[in-house]
Design a protein around this motif. Structure first.
Motif, PDB file in Angstrom:
ATOM      1  N   GLY A 247     -11.297   3.515  -4.141  1.00 59.49           N
ATOM      2  CA  GLY A 247     -11.714   2.397  -3.690  1.00 59.49           C
ATOM      3  C   GLY A 247     -13.080   1.819  -4.315  1.00 59.49           C
ATOM      4  N   MET A 248     -13.184   3.460  -2.672  1.00 57.53           N
ATOM      5  CA  MET A 248     -14.682   3.083  -2.004  1.00 57.53           C
ATOM      6  C   MET A 248     -15.546   3.873  -4.037  1.00 57.53           C
ATOM      7  N   ILE A 249     -15.091   3.778  -5.183  1.00 59.68           N
ATOM      8  CA  ILE A 249     -15.919   4.356  -5.941  1.00 59.68           C
ATOM      9  C   ILE A 249     -15.599   3.114  -7.172  1.00 59.68           C
ATOM     10  N   ALA A 250     -14.696   2.475  -7.017  1.00 62.70           N
ATOM     11  CA  ALA A 250     -14.487   1.477  -8.239  1.00 62.70           C
ATOM     12  C   ALA A 250     -16.083  -0.060  -7.432  1.00 62.70           C
ATOM     13  N   VAL A 251     -15.864   0.261  -6.326  1.00 53.64           N
ATOM     14  CA  VAL A 251     -16.766  -0.766  -5.593  1.00 53.64           C
ATOM     15  C   VAL A 251     -18.673  -0.452  -6.196  1.00 53.64           C
ATOM     16  N   PHE A 252     -18.725   1.130  -5.944  1.00 55.75           N
ATOM     17  CA  PHE A 252     -19.845   1.197  -6.558  1.00 55.75           C
ATOM     18  C   PHE A 252     -20.192   0.816  -7.701  1.00 55.75           C
ATOM     19  N   ALA A 253     -19.143   1.193  -8.353  1.00 53.67           N
ATOM     20  CA  ALA A 253     -19.540   0.970 -10.019  1.00 53.67           C
ATOM     21  C   ALA A 253     -19.649   0.327 -10.767  1.00 53.67           C
ATOM     22  N   ALA A 254     -18.859  -1.081  -9.488  1.00 58.35           N
ATOM     23  CA  ALA A 254     -19.672  -2.611  -9.423  1.00 58.35           C
ATOM     24  C   ALA A 254     -20.264  -3.025  -9.682  1.00 58.35           C
ATOM     25  N   GLN A 255     -20.873  -2.736  -8.422  1.00 57.95           N
ATOM     26  CA  GLN A 255     -22.533  -2.818  -7.681  1.00 57.95           C
ATOM     27  C   GLN A 255     -23.725  -1.667  -9.149  1.00 57.95           C
ATOM     28  N   ARG A 256     -22.991  -0.150  -9.832  1.00 58.11           N
ATOM     29  CA  ARG A 256     -24.150  -0.100 -10.827  1.00 58.11           C
ATOM     30  C   ARG A 256     -24.031  -1.067 -11.521  1.00 58.11           C
ATOM     31  N   VAL A 257     -23.289  -1.612 -12.294  1.00 54.85           N
ATOM     32  CA  VAL A 257     -22.949  -2.696 -13.328  1.00 54.85           C
ATOM     33  C   VAL A 257     -23.772  -3.213 -12.943  1.00 54.85           C
ATOM     34  N   VAL A 258     -24.018  -4.117 -11.905  1.00 55.62           N
ATOM     35  CA  VAL A 258     -24.673  -5.340 -11.329  1.00 55.62           C
ATOM     36  C   VAL A 258     -26.563  -5.135 -11.558  1.00 55.62           C
ATOM     37  N   ARG A 259     -25.915  -4.554 -11.304  1.00 53.07           N
ATOM     38  CA  ARG A 259     -28.130  -3.813 -10.959  1.00 53.07           C
ATOM     39  C   ARG A 259     -28.620  -2.774 -12.449  1.00 53.07           C
ATOM     40  N   VAL A 260     -27.432  -2.653 -12.991  1.00 61.62           N
ATOM     41  CA  VAL A 260     -28.236  -2.109 -14.309  1.00 61.62           C
ATOM     42  C   VAL A 260     -28.688  -3.078 -15.121  1.00 61.62           C
ATOM     43  N   ASP A 261     -27.346  -4.176 -15.087  1.00 63.52           N
ATOM     44  CA  ASP A 261     -27.859  -5.651 -16.593  1.00 63.52           C
ATOM     45  C   ASP A 261     -28.625  -5.998 -15.716  1.00 63.52           C
ATOM     46  N   ALA A 262     -29.340  -6.270 -14.606  1.00 64.61           N
ATOM     47  CA  ALA A 262     -30.209  -6.856 -13.587  1.00 64.61           C
ATOM     48  C   ALA A 262     -31.480  -5.926 -13.454  1.00 64.61           C
ATOM     49  N   MET A 263     -31.570  -4.617 -14.268  1.00 63.87           N
ATOM     50  CA  MET A 263     -32.712  -3.747 -14.362  1.00 63.87           C
ATOM     51  C   MET A 263     -33.095  -4.155 -15.854  1.00 63.87           C
TER      52      MET A 263
ATOM     53  N   THR B 168     -12.984 -10.066 -14.629  1.00 65.33           N
ATOM     54  CA  THR B 168     -12.833  -8.294 -14.528  1.00 65.33           C
ATOM     55  C   THR B 168     -13.700  -7.776 -14.118  1.00 65.33           C
ATOM     56  N   LEU B 169     -15.635  -7.935 -13.926  1.00 71.89           N
ATOM     57  CA  LEU B 169     -16.022  -7.569 -12.888  1.00 71.89           C
ATOM     58  C   LEU B 169     -15.997  -7.937 -11.390  1.00 71.89           C
ATOM     59  N   ASP B 170     -15.319  -9.422 -11.251  1.00 71.48           N
ATOM     60  CA  ASP B 170     -14.752  -9.201  -9.772  1.00 71.48           C
ATOM     61  C   ASP B 170     -13.726  -8.491  -9.310  1.00 71.48           C
ATOM     62  N   SER B 171     -12.769  -8.613 -10.444  1.00 69.98           N
ATOM     63  CA  SER B 171     -11.875  -7.266  -9.887  1.00 69.98           C
ATOM     64  C   SER B 171     -12.138  -6.066  -9.609  1.00 69.98           C
ATOM     65  N   LEU B 172     -12.752  -5.499 -10.781  1.00 74.37           N
ATOM     66  CA  LEU B 172     -13.113  -3.924 -10.577  1.00 74.37           C
ATOM     67  C   LEU B 172     -13.874  -4.000  -9.255  1.00 74.37           C
ATOM     68  N   SER B 173     -15.716  -5.098  -8.320  1.00 75.22           N
ATOM     69  CA  SER B 173     -15.719  -4.638  -7.480  1.00 75.22           C
ATOM     70  C   SER B 173     -15.131  -5.303  -5.785  1.00 75.22           C
ATOM     71  N   ARG B 174     -13.876  -5.670  -6.025  1.00 69.62           N
ATOM     72  CA  ARG B 174     -12.754  -6.096  -4.652  1.00 69.62           C
ATOM     73  C   ARG B 174     -11.660  -4.598  -5.024  1.00 69.62           C
ATOM     74  N   ALA B 175     -11.829  -3.689  -6.129  1.00 70.11           N
ATOM     75  CA  ALA B 175     -11.005  -2.800  -6.881  1.00 70.11           C
ATOM     76  C   ALA B 175      -9.307  -2.566  -6.434  1.00 70.11           C
ATOM     77  N   ARG B 176      -8.933  -3.768  -7.567  1.00 70.43           N
ATOM     78  CA  ARG B 176      -7.849  -4.152  -8.410  1.00 70.43           C
ATOM     79  C   ARG B 176      -7.562  -3.508  -9.296  1.00 70.43           C
TER      80      ARG B 176
END
Length: 446
Positions: free
Chosen positions: A50-66, A121-129
């Motif tokens: 679940g933590m890996i899913a949370v960090f994957a969502a954060q990586r997605v957000v930060r890559v797009d922000a970059m 879908t991003l929100d679901s990933l960030s919640r480890a669903r």
């Protein structure tokens, strides 16, 4: 010039709720006192997942922000050729993550899709669903289709992703998309049919690949016939693998034109594929709006193909979704081995091995009695399910409990050695017909 950095994403407010309180229902009592003492070994693994899913969502957000900040920065200083700017972004991301530029481009595209086209879908990933792999499959499947269809299916696809393991989700999503696109299936199939061809690709060591691009129904039938003939050649002392026997049979059929060189038991075998056809599809004038016909292991086919296959061709098991009579559902305790009609129905219903997440086709599975025959289990549809050899072994010797769920249409509940429950649904359901109130009262005793 002062160096500019994109703002760091805010800490999601769901992190504490997702990991602050453990799900005690998942964890069993630890020790003789019956008290809850925290996660067991499986719980610790799923917690990290679940933590890996949370960090994957954060990586997605930060890559797009970059990417967005880099493009905005380029615009401030005159822009330039955007393709060059995009390549520069890709190069920097690749260098920073120590991956190839191709992998960086894939990550940038994935991040842009989740942030801008699939925020739920991003929100679901960030919640480890869901896992990151679920999200990747969803994006890869929905992005190429028509925008209006993509928008209509996004929520349904996400619900499937939150419910199913990766393999089952991929198959169900593909089937969902094909079903929704069935209206244009005939036109697309006609265009694809014009591209059919056979290609030889050289390989090393005097070998080559023979590729045939042809209708999926025919390809599935060819593979089925080769497999059946290859299995017929499996005799004591036979050293060849099934793949090798299939290749040899293919060569005999295409080069010699017959199977005279093969043993008698492997001759005369024909392809067998199950096709499920809604009854209204057989009535050409009334087929509009009906569900598409589906071939086992292939997916939806055109109405014209369905009518042709149901017109009496040998080797096809025809199953109408309109109620039919005469289906063998049980032979009770009179025999252990299910009759051929019942075996076909069990495999047709499940389509795949009925173990959690398994993708082995039912045609290659063994038919298992959920309640063992030796323990009184009947040979009936409600007590049979296809299991691949590996999962059949685990079911009997791995400490798992497998139960048929009553009135579920064929669903199984797998209970692991740690006590977790995993529900596995069949691909299709056999309808259960109950007497009407009037019929029941007419038969009631006075």
């Amino acid at each position: 010039m002062t160096e500019s950095h994109p703002p760091a994403p805010e800490e999601p407010d769901w992190v504490a709720s997702a990991y602050g309180e453990p799900d005690w229902e998942t964890y069993g009592p630890d020790g003789d006192d019956g008290a809850m003492h925290g996660p067991d070994d499986v719980g610790l693994v799923t917690e990290v997942a679940g933590m890996i899913a949370v960090f994957a969502a954060q990586r997605v957000v930060r890559v797009d922000a970059m990417r967005r900040n880099a493009l905005a920065e380029a615009e401030r200083y005159g822009g330039g050729v955007m393709s060059v700017v995009e390549r520069s972004i890709r190069l920097e991301l690749a260098a920073a993550l120590r991956v190839t530029e191709h992998a960086a481009a894939e990550l940038l595209g994935f991040a842009h899709a989740l942030v801008h086209r699939y925020p739920a879908t991003l929100d679901s990933l960030s919640r480890a669903r869901i896992t990151e792999r679920h999200a990747e499959i969803l994006v890869d499947a929905l992005d190429p289709i028509e925008p209006e269809l993509r928008e209509r299916l996004a929520d349904v696809a996400l619900a499937l992703a939150e419910e199913l393991p990766v393999g089952s989700f991929r198959r169900r999503l593909r089937a969902l998309i094909e079903t929704e696109r069935a209206a244009s299936l005939a036109e697309r199939h006609e265009h694809a049919l014009a591209q059919r061809r056979v290609v030889v690709e050289p390989a090393d060591d005097g070998m080559a690949w023979l590729h045939a691009f042809l209708p999926a129904v025919e390809a599935r039938a060819i593979q089925g016939r080769l497999t059946a003939m290859g299995n017929a050649l499996s005799t004591p002392g036979e050293a060849r693998t099934l793949d090798q026997r299939r290749a040899d049979v293919l060569g005999d059929l295409l080069i010699d034109g017959d199977t005279a060189a093969l043993p008698p038991e492997s001759r005369g075998i024909r392809a067998t594929v199950a096709v499920t056809v809604p009854v209204m599809t057989l009535l050409e004038s009334n087929s509009e709006g009906s569900a598409p016909a589906v071939v086992e292991g292939v997916g939806p086919i055109t109405d014209s193909q369905a009518r042709e296959l149901c017109g009496g061709a040998d080797g096809w098991m025809r199953v109408l979704t309109h109620p039919e009579t005469g289906i063998v559902l049980s032979v009770g305790r009179t025999r252990y081995r299910p009759p051929p009609e019942l075996r076909r129905l069990v495999r047709w219903r499940a389509d795949r091995c009925m173990a959690p997440g398994c993708g082995v086709p039912a045609a290659r599975c063994e038919i298992d009695h959920s309640i063992d025959w030796q323990h009184g289990g009947p040979t009936s549809l409600c007590n049979l399910a296809p299991l691949c050899t590996g999962h059949h072994t685990i079911k009997h010797h791995g400490g798992w409990i497998v139960e048929q769920i009553p009135d579920s249409g064929g669903a199984l509940m797998w209970i692991s050695p740690s006590g977790r429950h995993y529900r596995v649904e069949p691909e299709r359901r056999v309808p259960v017909f109950l007497p009407s109130a009037a019929d029941a009262s007419a038969r009631a005793p006075f």
